[in-house]
Design a protein around this motif. Structure first.
Motif, PDB file in Angstrom:
ATOM      1  N   HIS A 131       0.812  -1.222   0.000  1.00 41.55           N
ATOM      2  CA  HIS A 131       0.000   0.000   0.000  1.00 41.55           C
ATOM      3  C   HIS A 131       0.844   1.270   0.000  1.00 41.55           C
ATOM      4  O   HIS A 131       0.317   2.365   0.148  1.00 41.55           O
ATOM      5  N   THR A 292     -12.441   8.103 -10.535  1.00 40.02           N
ATOM      6  CA  THR A 292     -13.770   7.502 -10.558  1.00 40.02           C
ATOM      7  C   THR A 292     -14.808   8.487 -10.014  1.00 40.02           C
ATOM      8  O   THR A 292     -14.646   9.006  -8.914  1.00 40.02           O
ATOM      9  N   ALA A 319      -7.831   2.591 -14.247  1.00 43.45           N
ATOM     10  CA  ALA A 319      -8.692   2.299 -13.093  1.00 43.45           C
ATOM     11  C   ALA A 319     -10.139   2.580 -13.488  1.00 43.45           C
ATOM     12  O   ALA A 319     -10.722   3.594 -13.112  1.00 43.45           O
ATOM     13  N   HIS A 321     -13.556   0.566 -13.460  1.00 40.96           N
ATOM     14  CA  HIS A 321     -14.288  -0.666 -13.158  1.00 40.96           C
ATOM     15  C   HIS A 321     -15.594  -0.772 -13.961  1.00 40.96           C
ATOM     16  O   HIS A 321     -16.286  -1.780 -13.861  1.00 40.96           O
ATOM     17  N   GLY A 418     -10.972   7.538  -2.146  1.00 40.77           N
ATOM     18  CA  GLY A 418     -10.144   6.420  -2.566  1.00 40.77           C
ATOM     19  C   GLY A 418     -10.839   5.144  -2.139  1.00 40.77           C
ATOM     20  O   GLY A 418     -11.413   4.421  -2.943  1.00 40.77           O
ATOM     21  N   ALA A 419     -10.825   4.912  -0.826  1.00 35.15           N
ATOM     22  CA  ALA A 419     -11.532   3.751  -0.280  1.00 35.15           C
ATOM     23  C   ALA A 419     -12.921   4.140   0.209  1.00 35.15           C
ATOM     24  O   ALA A 419     -13.682   3.291   0.650  1.00 35.15           O
ATOM     25  N   ASN A 420     -13.241   5.432   0.144  1.00 38.16           N
ATOM     26  CA  ASN A 420     -14.577   5.918   0.512  1.00 38.16           C
ATOM     27  C   ASN A 420     -14.964   5.583   1.947  1.00 38.16           C
ATOM     28  O   ASN A 420     -16.142   5.359   2.242  1.00 38.16           O
ATOM     29  N   ASP A 423     -13.935   6.661   8.017  1.00 41.92           N
ATOM     30  CA  ASP A 423     -12.901   6.892   9.039  1.00 41.92           C
ATOM     31  C   ASP A 423     -12.047   8.098   8.668  1.00 41.92           C
ATOM     32  O   ASP A 423     -11.828   8.399   7.501  1.00 41.92           O
ATOM     33  N   PHE A 480     -27.952   3.052   4.874  1.00 42.12           N
ATOM     34  CA  PHE A 480     -28.455   1.679   4.832  1.00 42.12           C
ATOM     35  C   PHE A 480     -29.960   1.617   4.592  1.00 42.12           C
ATOM     36  O   PHE A 480     -30.464   0.615   4.104  1.00 42.12           O
ATOM     37  N   GLN A 485     -31.221  -4.377   2.842  1.00 44.52           N
ATOM     38  CA  GLN A 485     -31.324  -4.870   4.214  1.00 44.52           C
ATOM     39  C   GLN A 485     -32.335  -4.095   5.054  1.00 44.52           C
ATOM     40  O   GLN A 485     -32.715  -4.550   6.141  1.00 44.52           O
TER      41      GLN A 485
ATOM     42  N   SER B  31     -21.829  -2.314   4.453  1.00 38.37           N
ATOM     43  CA  SER B  31     -22.707  -2.876   3.443  1.00 38.37           C
ATOM     44  C   SER B  31     -22.230  -4.247   2.967  1.00 38.37           C
ATOM     45  O   SER B  31     -22.985  -5.204   2.901  1.00 38.37           O
ATOM     46  N   GLY B  82     -12.701  -2.321   2.542  1.00 37.48           N
ATOM     47  CA  GLY B  82     -12.094  -0.993   2.567  1.00 37.48           C
ATOM     48  C   GLY B  82     -11.239  -0.753   3.793  1.00 37.48           C
ATOM     49  O   GLY B  82     -10.789  -1.697   4.444  1.00 37.48           O
ATOM     50  N   THR B  83     -11.044   0.541   4.127  1.00 40.87           N
ATOM     51  CA  THR B  83     -10.153   0.882   5.230  1.00 40.87           C
ATOM     52  C   THR B  83     -10.676   0.404   6.578  1.00 40.87           C
ATOM     53  O   THR B  83      -9.918   0.367   7.546  1.00 40.87           O
ATOM     54  N   ALA B  84     -11.948   0.038   6.654  1.00 37.83           N
ATOM     55  CA  ALA B  84     -12.481  -0.560   7.885  1.00 37.83           C
ATOM     56  C   ALA B  84     -11.515  -1.632   8.382  1.00 37.83           C
ATOM     57  O   ALA B  84     -11.119  -1.645   9.552  1.00 37.83           O
ATOM     58  N   GLU B 112     -13.472  -8.338  -9.688  1.00 40.95           N
ATOM     59  CA  GLU B 112     -13.758  -7.361 -10.737  1.00 40.95           C
ATOM     60  C   GLU B 112     -13.996  -5.957 -10.178  1.00 40.95           C
ATOM     61  O   GLU B 112     -14.128  -5.003 -10.938  1.00 40.95           O
ATOM     62  N   LEU B 113     -14.053  -5.847  -8.833  1.00 40.80           N
ATOM     63  CA  LEU B 113     -14.238  -4.524  -8.230  1.00 40.80           C
ATOM     64  C   LEU B 113     -13.084  -4.146  -7.298  1.00 40.80           C
ATOM     65  O   LEU B 113     -13.217  -3.279  -6.435  1.00 40.80           O
ATOM     66  N   ILE B 116      -9.244  -1.621  -9.487  1.00 43.08           N
ATOM     67  CA  ILE B 116      -9.641  -1.192 -10.830  1.00 43.08           C
ATOM     68  C   ILE B 116     -10.546   0.039 -10.747  1.00 43.08           C
ATOM     69  O   ILE B 116     -11.386   0.275 -11.614  1.00 43.08           O
ATOM     70  N   GLY B 117     -10.332   0.804  -9.663  1.00 39.68           N
ATOM     71  CA  GLY B 117     -11.003   2.098  -9.587  1.00 39.68           C
ATOM     72  C   GLY B 117     -12.366   2.074  -8.928  1.00 39.68           C
ATOM     73  O   GLY B 117     -12.997   3.121  -8.799  1.00 39.68           O
ATOM     74  N   ALA B 118     -12.826   0.898  -8.520  1.00 41.44           N
ATOM     75  CA  ALA B 118     -14.138   0.845  -7.870  1.00 41.44           C
ATOM     76  C   ALA B 118     -14.027   1.377  -6.443  1.00 41.44           C
ATOM     77  O   ALA B 118     -12.994   1.249  -5.813  1.00 41.44           O
ATOM     78  N   PRO B 119     -15.114   1.971  -5.949  1.00 42.56           N
ATOM     79  CA  PRO B 119     -15.061   2.537  -4.599  1.00 42.56           C
ATOM     80  C   PRO B 119     -15.115   1.445  -3.520  1.00 42.56           C
ATOM     81  O   PRO B 119     -15.473   0.298  -3.806  1.00 42.56           O
ATOM     82  N   GLN B 120     -14.829   1.863  -2.288  1.00 42.84           N
ATOM     83  CA  GLN B 120     -14.891   0.975  -1.112  1.00 42.84           C
ATOM     84  C   GLN B 120     -14.122  -0.316  -1.312  1.00 42.84           C
ATOM     85  O   GLN B 120     -14.491  -1.357  -0.788  1.00 42.84           O
ATOM     86  N   ALA B 121     -13.072  -0.271  -2.100  1.00 45.26           N
ATOM     87  CA  ALA B 121     -12.286  -1.468  -2.332  1.00 45.26           C
ATOM     88  C   ALA B 121     -10.821  -1.127  -2.165  1.00 45.26           C
ATOM     89  O   ALA B 121     -10.332  -0.158  -2.737  1.00 45.26           O
ATOM     90  N   ILE B 122     -10.157  -1.902  -1.355  1.00 39.99           N
ATOM     91  CA  ILE B 122      -8.705  -1.779  -1.244  1.00 39.99           C
ATOM     92  C   ILE B 122      -8.154  -3.180  -1.506  1.00 39.99           C
ATOM     93  O   ILE B 122      -8.912  -4.145  -1.566  1.00 39.99           O
ATOM     94  N   ASP B 123      -6.860  -3.291  -1.649  1.00 37.14           N
ATOM     95  CA  ASP B 123      -6.267  -4.604  -1.843  1.00 37.14           C
ATOM     96  C   ASP B 123      -6.171  -5.276  -0.472  1.00 37.14           C
ATOM     97  O   ASP B 123      -5.309  -4.939   0.327  1.00 37.14           O
TER      98      ASP B 123
END
Lengths: 575, 575
Positions: A131, A292, A319, A321, A418-420, A423, A480, A485, B31, B82-84, B112-113, B116-123
């Motif tokens: 990272h 994005t 980037a 998606h 970035g990660a939205n 926090d 939510f 849900q 979510s 994500g960063t959570a 696939e998310l 690649i630029g999708a939100p709420q996603a980190i490696d």
């Protein structure tokens, strides 16, 4: 007892940091980082640096991130050994995803005190995994010429790497042995061999430009302007759009809404959700700039779009998606727009007219919004000028996307897209406020995100920052209620609604903030008339269920407005 | 819209978790984790699990850690993408260093998310690097038999790995595609093939035991009992010590101070700092149990100790930064003590008598302490019974080491002594309180650590936990006043003292806590007479400068007392 070799070595690192133009530094207190902290403050007395001290390293990370977002310059983070460094992780990841040059300098115990049962030591090698762009393990302090030259070169090189395209965070790990007290003698003029890399830029070849011109000239082009660093980044886009008469879907973070331009489109979520047939407003080509976009609807629409999608992608990341890009342009927006400007011919007049009619009707409806949460961005876009605005993730940024209208107020808008995460939002906003150069700093945030980084408020108190925080308090996770849900009624409140019953007035008291409560539009308008003089918290009470209903009604009404405009155009083909 | 394949798959994971005996679960809302959270709560309704919901993932991580420390069972953490997940990092690292089986289940967006630029996603691949024992990337949900059997086996195997020696945290990453709503039909009896591994234990061979007996029998052995999981862990040590008449340096976290045993030594920091000559109290052999002791002085003394050091090290880690160990015994304390008990002969009587005289004099002086901060552990050891006590790092654990006297109150004492951070302490203590089985829960903490994890207090409010928090408020980092940087007067307060001017009464109001202020010993004694009925915060105001002086005077006085005892013994050799 001081340690002269240590002093020379650490001062060399500090000189290297200064040589690379780092000015903002956030220190979290600790023992192992003693020589770096002391010498930095010693240097700061000579106007080398602005120092901020934040006890909570998680907040410190996001505070630094907020500063970097605002200044577009690297910011340095410093902490002691141990889990302190792990607290930076969320901000480091966000910096990576948003290409921010965060320089993390963690101090560490020496090898003989790591991984062998000694306290306050964790394995800091590659602590942030992949990272960060670079991880550098610095050698133990020594004052021989070889070590000092190597350290100066390598620290400078690492900070340069953070700023090179694609930018991103870097991690320097500095082991230190006791004694940790440096010599606080007068600071000499820094004289490292400074490293620089004169700016280069990629340009399109004549052949590539000619091919591209053919694809765009006279076509129904839709510009999609995603998040950008600053107004400058997408500056050429407006001129190009006017030449081609191409509408611009202007993301709230594109910085384009700083101008009340008649080509800017903000009602995209209504237009692209598949319920409306665009008819003659349908583009042939989409030309994408920036990161994005906030709007998931636009991405979904791109997935179904059968025309060509061109991505301006100086980071060479692809980037996307939506997986819709066919042509990647690895040049900056400025270079591209400058090259295209003399070449392109305008799209058919009718194409642009429909878009402008749609947008005019959309804005008219938005200006009349009375719903509690949705009207906040409307009021902000109407009231604020020359302001720096930070927007929280989750509902606030969506509401800003939909309802913050372009204007000539020159308001910059930032968000951690970035990660939205929710926090670190308070700290990011305060970092922005520390360096924005204006007292007009604002944060729009929900109660959960506000709670998540409440510790961040301490920096406003300790550094006397000027910022107004608008807390939309619907007592829980408002987003939510829009998701499936919400149907699982028995489980919803404990797992998703999660009301925290946060007493915002008491939080304000705790941090010495001026507290206001805005129950009407007039309240909020009047509070926003005042320039922030310190920390002010405006609570906007809301109700999650009511808000969900209001948003749904609003969406229905706006769809109707858009459909009417399109119908009018379709029945008056001669228009 | 529900998703039946998803339901079967996620329920299989939940059954596997239940099959491995996981009972305590901490969920942070989001979510992506929707199906796991909903199905867990659905199962919890059938008494499968106790669920806790914590909005702040950093606090959640430490809350789970506190539960695991207390129950000695694995605890499950669940969060969204994500960063959570990155917010868990400090607690994960602490769990690794203290061998706690924390099970981290992060949900993730599908391939696939991500990246690649999708939100709420980190490696999230290997997110915690080498700070977990195992990382497992679970497959996307599918309801075919092969997938379900594989997932059940692999989840169980991973949770077993967390509990196998040496124990530690593990990370399961679960990618999920929309739609995320599971079917909340009645829960079937779980019927996975359960995996178990009957307990094995290493024992010393007869030859090894005989050699070891020769080294210890009749010798001046000093037992060094470091931090232990529970009273049971070092249970055999007391009996062995009595057989050999061997004094025990009883770390406050050894759980041995739960008994008022006359072989327990608590004055070790005074005796081992090199200022005192031990004379006939000097041991021939040191026999170490447990983790690294709180006392840095003892470690420093071990570095100079010329006799033999034997480390009982069932984790086979040789985590000994004193580098003094010569013999590593890879058996548990219980097995070792049981094997040695019939074999060893006592040390010369005089050896033990001197130690007991030293300790008696030490305790007499400690009981008379009047200094504001130092007397708190004395009062706690005097007043509390059948309690679970969490102690913060930095000054509180040092004061407890020095001044919390052994007694028959059966008080368990916990602390995060892996990385020794001041982060997450409030949450760790509340996690302890949630599962300690007693209302008598206490936390001793300084104002900076209290501030660092103030968000953690929300769990006390939301889950109605019973706990009394003693906040030693000396407005800043008290420990730094004892370090060399205290001499750098111009820089000390902003960089190290870092007063936050925290209004503890307002914090108490914010979290609905009963607030008390204890300015005298009598105040504190009377507050500690009451059993906690909810969250109570007792502020003990202190002054950093005064505290430093008081500690120095106390140290001088205690040295004098110890020297007098030793002199008395040395001049009365016939004693």
């Amino acid at each position: 007892m001081t340690n002269e070799g240590l002093t020379t070595y650490v001062q060399t690192i500090i000189d290297a940091i200064a040589a690379q133009g780092v000015k903002q530094i956030v220190i979290s207190p600790g023992s192992r980082s003693t020589p770096v902290a002391l010498l930095l403050m010693h240097n700061a007395g000579h106007d080398q640096f602005s120092l901020y001290v934040d006890v909570d390293e998680r907040s410190a990370g996001f505070f630094a991130l907020g500063m970097t977002k605002t200044t577009h310059e690297p910011t340095l983070l410093i902490c002691t050994s141990g889990t302190a460094a792990a607290n930076y992780y969320p901000a480091v990841i966000e910096a990576q995803l948003t290409h921010q040059p965060l320089i993390v300098l963690t101090t560490d115990r020496p090898a003989e005190l790591t991984n062998i049962g000694a306290p306050q030591a964790i394995d800091q090698d590659q602590l942030y995994g992949n990272h960060v762009k670079t991880f550098v393990q610095l050698p133990l302090p020594a004052a021989d010429d070889t070590t000092l030259r190597y350290v100066s070169f390598n620290v400078q090189r690492t900070i340069m790497a953070a700023q090179a395209t694609a930018r991103g965070p870097v991690h320097l790990n500095l082991p230190l042995r006791k004694p940790l007290m440096p010599d606080l003698a007068p600071v000499n003029e820094p004289h490292p061999k400074t490293l620089t890399a004169p700016v280069t830029q990629a340009v399109l070849t004549a052949a590539a430009l000619s091919q591209l011109t053919a694809r765009l000239s006279g076509k129904r082009v839709l510009i999609l302007a995603g998040p950008a660093e600053s107004k400058d980044e997408l500056a050429g886009v407006l001129a190009l759009a006017h030449k081609g008469r191409w509408p611009i879907l202007a993301d709230p973070l594109s910085q384009l809404r700083q101008t009340d331009d008649d080509l800017l489109i903000t009602g995209s979520d209504i237009l692209f959700d598949g319920a409306i047939t665009l008819g003659d407003a349908q583009p042939d080509v989409v030309l994408r700039f920036g990161a994005t976009p906030v709007s998931a609807t636009v991405i979904q629409w791109l997935q179904t779009f059968t025309g060509q999608v061109i991505l301006v992608d100086p980071n060479q990341a692809l980037a996307d998606h939506s997986l819709s890009t066919q042509i990647q342009l690895t040049v900056t927006p400025a270079i591209l727009c400058q090259a295209l400007l003399p070449q392109v011919l305008p799209a058919p007049a009718r194409y642009c007219q429909i878009w402008q009619a749609l947008e005019a009707a959309y804005r008219q409806s938005v200006r009349a919004i009375q719903a509690t949460e949705a009207r906040i961005p409307v009021i902000m876009s109407n009231k604020l000028q020359d302001s720096a605005i930070f927007v929280s993730n989750s509902m606030p940024i969506r509401d800003v996307d939909h309802f913050y209208l372009p204007n000539n107020g020159h308001n910059r808008i930032y968000c951690n897209r970035g990660a939205n995460g929710i926090d670190g939002v308070v700290s990011s906003a305060l970092g922005m406020a520390a360096v924005s150069g204006t007292p007009n700093n604002y944060l729009l945030i929900g109660d959960l995100a506000f709670f998540h980084d409440m510790n961040g408020l301490m920096m406003a108190k300790r550094h006397a920052l000027k910022v107004t925080i608008i807390v939309v308090n619907n007592n829980g996770g408002g987003i939510f209620s829009f998701l499936p849900q919400a149907a699982a009624k028995d489980y919803f409140e404990p797992l998703f609604g999660t009301p925290q019953d946060l007493d915002v007035a008491t939080v304000s008291k705790l941090y010495g903030a001026q507290y206001e409560r805005a129950t009407t539009a007039e309240d909020l308008q009047s509070y926003l008339n005042e320039t922030p003089t310190g920390l002010r918290i405006i609570e906007v009470p809301s109700d999650r269920e009511e808000n969900t209903q209001q948003h749904r009604q609003l969406s229905d009404a706006l769809h109707k407005v858009m459909e009417d405009v399109l119908e009018n155009y379709n029945t008056n083909k001669s228009n």
